[in-house]
Write a protein that holds these residues in place. Sequence first.
Motif, PDB file in Angstrom:
ATOM      1  N   SER A 101      12.708   1.703   0.641  1.00  0.00           N
ATOM      2  CA  SER A 101      14.114   1.615   0.509  1.00  0.00           C
ATOM      3  C   SER A 101      14.593   1.864  -0.826  1.00  0.00           C
ATOM      4  N   LYS A 102      13.645   1.574  -1.874  1.00  0.00           N
ATOM      5  CA  LYS A 102      14.128   1.951  -3.381  1.00  0.00           C
ATOM      6  C   LYS A 102      13.424   2.909  -4.030  1.00  0.00           C
ATOM      7  N   ASN A 103      12.517   3.733  -3.104  1.00  0.00           N
ATOM      8  CA  ASN A 103      12.003   4.850  -3.590  1.00  0.00           C
ATOM      9  C   ASN A 103      13.219   6.202  -3.444  1.00  0.00           C
ATOM     10  N   GLU A 104      13.384   6.528  -4.555  1.00  0.00           N
ATOM     11  CA  GLU A 104      14.722   7.686  -4.357  1.00  0.00           C
ATOM     12  C   GLU A 104      14.177   8.977  -4.795  1.00  0.00           C
ATOM     13  N   ASN A 105      12.820   8.913  -5.373  1.00  0.00           N
ATOM     14  CA  ASN A 105      12.193  10.172  -5.645  1.00  0.00           C
ATOM     15  C   ASN A 105      11.900  11.141  -4.555  1.00  0.00           C
ATOM     16  N   ARG A 106      11.815  10.545  -3.201  1.00  0.00           N
ATOM     17  CA  ARG A 106      11.281  11.138  -2.095  1.00  0.00           C
ATOM     18  C   ARG A 106      12.389  11.076  -0.937  1.00  0.00           C
ATOM     19  N   LYS A 107      12.091  12.179  -0.349  1.00  0.00           N
ATOM     20  CA  LYS A 107      12.948  12.351   0.793  1.00  0.00           C
ATOM     21  C   LYS A 107      13.067  11.215   1.854  1.00  0.00           C
ATOM     22  N   LYS A 108      14.250  10.913   2.210  1.00  0.00           N
ATOM     23  CA  LYS A 108      14.411   9.699   3.457  1.00  0.00           C
ATOM     24  C   LYS A 108      13.309   9.849   4.608  1.00  0.00           C
ATOM     25  N   SER A 109      13.435  10.960   5.104  1.00  0.00           N
ATOM     26  CA  SER A 109      12.480  11.315   6.201  1.00  0.00           C
ATOM     27  C   SER A 109      11.025  11.049   5.993  1.00  0.00           C
ATOM     28  N   VAL A 110      10.643  11.307   4.539  1.00  0.00           N
ATOM     29  CA  VAL A 110       9.191  10.952   4.291  1.00  0.00           C
ATOM     30  C   VAL A 110       9.142   9.404   4.273  1.00  0.00           C
ATOM     31  N   ASN A 111      10.159   8.905   3.409  1.00  0.00           N
ATOM     32  CA  ASN A 111       9.898   7.306   3.275  1.00  0.00           C
ATOM     33  C   ASN A 111       9.840   6.656   4.788  1.00  0.00           C
ATOM     34  N   LYS A 112      10.813   7.250   5.692  1.00  0.00           N
ATOM     35  CA  LYS A 112      10.808   6.678   7.079  1.00  0.00           C
ATOM     36  C   LYS A 112       9.221   6.651   7.652  1.00  0.00           C
ATOM     37  N   LYS A 113       8.946   8.244   7.554  1.00  0.00           N
ATOM     38  CA  LYS A 113       7.492   8.193   8.102  1.00  0.00           C
ATOM     39  C   LYS A 113       6.491   7.532   7.493  1.00  0.00           C
ATOM     40  N   GLN A 114       6.492   7.244   6.062  1.00  0.00           N
ATOM     41  CA  GLN A 114       5.351   6.273   5.692  1.00  0.00           C
ATOM     42  C   GLN A 114       5.573   5.040   6.079  1.00  0.00           C
ATOM     43  N   MET A 115       6.812   4.485   6.176  1.00  0.00           N
ATOM     44  CA  MET A 115       7.081   3.211   6.468  1.00  0.00           C
ATOM     45  C   MET A 115       6.461   2.875   7.933  1.00  0.00           C
ATOM     46  N   ARG A 116       6.817   3.938   8.725  1.00  0.00           N
ATOM     47  CA  ARG A 116       6.584   3.601  10.238  1.00  0.00           C
ATOM     48  C   ARG A 116       4.733   3.489  10.347  1.00  0.00           C
ATOM     49  N   LYS A 117       3.954   4.488   9.692  1.00  0.00           N
ATOM     50  CA  LYS A 117       2.676   4.268   9.293  1.00  0.00           C
ATOM     51  C   LYS A 117       2.257   2.831   8.875  1.00  0.00           C
ATOM     52  N   ARG A 118       2.869   2.323   7.781  1.00  0.00           N
ATOM     53  CA  ARG A 118       2.346   1.228   7.107  1.00  0.00           C
ATOM     54  C   ARG A 118       2.765   0.148   8.220  1.00  0.00           C
ATOM     55  N   GLN A 119       3.818   0.170   8.588  1.00  0.00           N
ATOM     56  CA  GLN A 119       4.243  -1.044   9.592  1.00  0.00           C
ATOM     57  C   GLN A 119       3.357  -0.912  10.834  1.00  0.00           C
ATOM     58  N   ALA A 120       2.857   0.063  11.313  1.00  0.00           N
ATOM     59  CA  ALA A 120       2.049   0.178  12.568  1.00  0.00           C
ATOM     60  C   ALA A 120       0.444  -0.424  12.216  1.00  0.00           C
ATOM     61  N   TYR A 121       0.108  -0.182  10.769  1.00  0.00           N
ATOM     62  CA  TYR A 121      -1.228  -0.463  10.294  1.00  0.00           C
ATOM     63  C   TYR A 121      -1.005  -1.995   9.989  1.00  0.00           C
ATOM     64  N   GLU A 122      -0.140  -2.534   9.632  1.00  0.00           N
ATOM     65  CA  GLU A 122       0.094  -3.854   9.308  1.00  0.00           C
ATOM     66  C   GLU A 122      -0.020  -4.885  10.616  1.00  0.00           C
ATOM     67  N   SER A 123       0.871  -3.971  11.697  1.00  0.00           N
ATOM     68  CA  SER A 123       0.634  -4.746  12.756  1.00  0.00           C
ATOM     69  C   SER A 123      -0.597  -4.703  13.452  1.00  0.00           C
ATOM     70  N   ASN A 124      -1.381  -3.631  13.382  1.00  0.00           N
ATOM     71  CA  ASN A 124      -2.598  -3.768  13.964  1.00  0.00           C
ATOM     72  C   ASN A 124      -3.470  -4.712  13.312  1.00  0.00           C
ATOM     73  N   LEU A 125      -3.243  -4.737  12.037  1.00  0.00           N
ATOM     74  CA  LEU A 125      -4.094  -5.787  11.134  1.00  0.00           C
ATOM     75  C   LEU A 125      -3.637  -7.342  11.634  1.00  0.00           C
ATOM     76  N   ILE A 126      -2.764  -7.749  11.905  1.00  0.00           N
ATOM     77  CA  ILE A 126      -2.402  -8.883  12.609  1.00  0.00           C
ATOM     78  C   ILE A 126      -2.895  -8.928  13.912  1.00  0.00           C
ATOM     79  N   SER A 127      -2.843  -7.920  14.730  1.00  0.00           N
ATOM     80  CA  SER A 127      -3.585  -7.712  16.136  1.00  0.00           C
ATOM     81  C   SER A 127      -4.850  -8.210  16.012  1.00  0.00           C
TER      82      SER A 127
END
Length: 854
Positions: A39-65
């Motif tokens: 949310s604080k990375n203004e150098n990349r496009k919003k679509s790229v940021n959202k895509k990376q966030m989804r991958k990270r959230q999925a990864y962290e969710s699987n770590l907790i699983s």
Amino acid sequence: VISGYDNLSYAEFDQKPDSLFFNDGQRRIDFVLVYEDESKNENRKKSVNKKQMRKRQAYESNLISNGLQLEATRSVLNEKLIFVKVHAPWEVLCTYAEVMHIKLPLKPNDLKTRDSAFNWFSRLLRVDENIIKPEQEFFTAPFEKARISDFYIQDKDIFFNPATRSRIVHFILSRVEYAVKDNVKKFGINRLLDSGIYKAAFPLHDSRFNRRLEDPNCPSERYLLYKEWAHPRSFYKLQPLDLVRKYYGEKIGIYFAWLGFYTHMLIMAAVVGLACFLYGYITKDNCTWSQEVCDPNIGGNIIMCPQCDHECTYWNLTITCESSKKLCIFDSFGTLVFAVFMGIWVTLFLEFWKRRQAELEYEWDTVEFLEQEEYIRPEYEARCTHVVTNEITQQEEHVPYTACGKCVRMTFGISAVLFWILLIIASVIGIIIYRLSVFFVFSAKLPRHINGTEAIQKYLTPQAATSVTASIISFIIIMILNIIYEKTDYENSLTMKMFLFQFVNYYSSCFYIAFFKGKFVGYPGDPVYWLGKYRNEECDPGGCLLELTTQLTIIMGGKAIWNNVQEVLLPWVKNLIGRCRSAARSEKTIPRWEQDYHLQPVGKLGLFYEYLEMVIQFGFVTLFVASFPLAPLLALVNNLLEIRVDAWKITTQFRRMVPQKAQDIGAWQPIMQGIAILAVVTNAMIIAFTSDMIPRLVYYWSFSVPPYGNHSNYTMKGYINNTLSVFNIADFKNGSKPVSLPWLGNQTTCRYRDFRYPPGHQHQYEHNIYYWHVIAAKLSFIIVMEHVIYCVKFIVSYVIPDVSQKTKSKIKREKYLTQTLLHENHLKVMKKNMGKIADRIWKGEDGTFRPKFD
């Protein structure tokens, strides 16, 4: 508010800079993940940021699983950075310890160890046991949850040490998926790091390197390692290898054990090499052939033929007086003795290292590592997308490439290696052309006739100037090609490819000087030309050995200085720049994980370049030692520094490495064995073809006395005159005829280095009988020396077993006691259970098995 915190808890920094725990002070931090808040990375496009966030959230969710616990904290110095702390609970550690076949303590080891006769001496060099306490030894076995009661668990918090905990967590991080694309799973922290979703992933150091923690429960092992191992004042102490292995893992431990053992073995080689050098230095004034070169009545009256066309002219033999004196130091009988000694030394080193390695395998519980703990790398696993049928099991298996794809990859790999080797060969040819061209210039500019007032010309000869400048340029080209090749993309099968490249890169110029320079030059009336243009190089009248020594000194010394400066200076400067950038905010309290984040990251290849550097040095010490007996001494001094530099680097400048298991030094062992075999051949050929030892011996025993000589006793007198052939100046071709000099007078002949008949002989300018005697002697010497050394090497290898009887007995004893312990515990449980069942049957509680009486 931090974006994307659906799956993990967020906690403010608790102002405890050295804490290794979550904010609750109970759960230990086993790993740290770092990413930049999308949310604080203004150098990349919003679509790229959202895509990376989804991958990270999925990864962290699987770590907790998968049972891991996560806690996130924002950076103190950079609000964009988020640190995710990872903790593995007891159940997770137990589950994956069984999956990974990790060996854990069963009971304390009660086997008594005998102190060696030299234990009193080694105790003087050991680290004080009151500072670094010896590790308690245990009988161990692969962990099984079903037999958890059999294991020596006094405290669950310390049963898995921090290194093992980090290893288990890294195993999970490397295998948890974060996305599925086209039915192909994408997983692993390494891919997320490569794609920039995470900026770093590392285990924590347990303290600052220069300050012990106040908490008495924290051992501050990093501080102890720095103080007793990495600090320069500890250079004379034996390494605390058990603590190194405990803190960094077996892979780091085995490297430093090998490097320390190699350094200790170099002491003997350095002493013998120094003795041979001193022998040559002391006896150089008794060197008859050098005296003849420097004698104004002998060497002063010998006019040598030009060594290049047109601009080169005649020169006086006495110009090589100083170089001939230096050559006497290295080209002596001591060199032959030392070459034979080193052929045996290298075998002793390799055989005794195998024994030491076997001891470490036992002490560090890696004896059965290959069968039990080695698992498929996640990077390899991710590439296994092709299905094939196993010919043996007839079951489907996943492989990374088809047969055709494997052939294509091998073709590309071999082509790439060949390209780089051809590039190196091209650079060597370029250096040779440089030598020929510059020698031509130096010959024209530097006077070739010496008088008493021009002392500098005794040292600054065309040969010396060409040799030194060419060696320096060769070293620079070697380092440039080395840097370029390291930047290329390669895989884990790099070891042999990289070593092959480095072998050609570092040794090609030495092989050229040793075995090709001055060997195919023809004679003044019919010289041999490179590419039809450049006249082949000639050696000094004393041979090319001194030039080979110069080349080795410059490359070996320059490489050692360059590597040590690079290893110390670069990480220190990078960390210094990082500290300067955050100096304005230095009043803030910085947590342990953020301090470690600002250290240098460990490269993907880890210790690969450290091993490569030492094995290349091992090649210099063994392959060309006949020309440079001080090579082991230089290597010894460098290694004493290298151990502490490497220790200082990984302890103070780099993040903590992920601990890894290793049973041995891997592919480097067979590479060193190959070098050892080749070293016998190269040193025999250096003595035979590069030095002048064989021609001198042939002259002494055959050509100084009748029927070939005029002396009544065996002597070296007349050697120079006998080994320089005569050439008639009138026989020069017009294309190579030199400029005549006033001081030449009525001179009609000149001399050159070869064994040929003089002008006027019926076989003029053809090789004479002396030449064939020398060739026969050289070939005989090579065969005899090789066979003698190979026989001794075989006997030594046979006599010294790879595993000592003491270690074998320990391994068998531990295996027996471990099996007995597990079996007895299992029997006790079975007896207990069977006893209960028998009692129930006898009492008739179970109607099914109630006995019937008639």
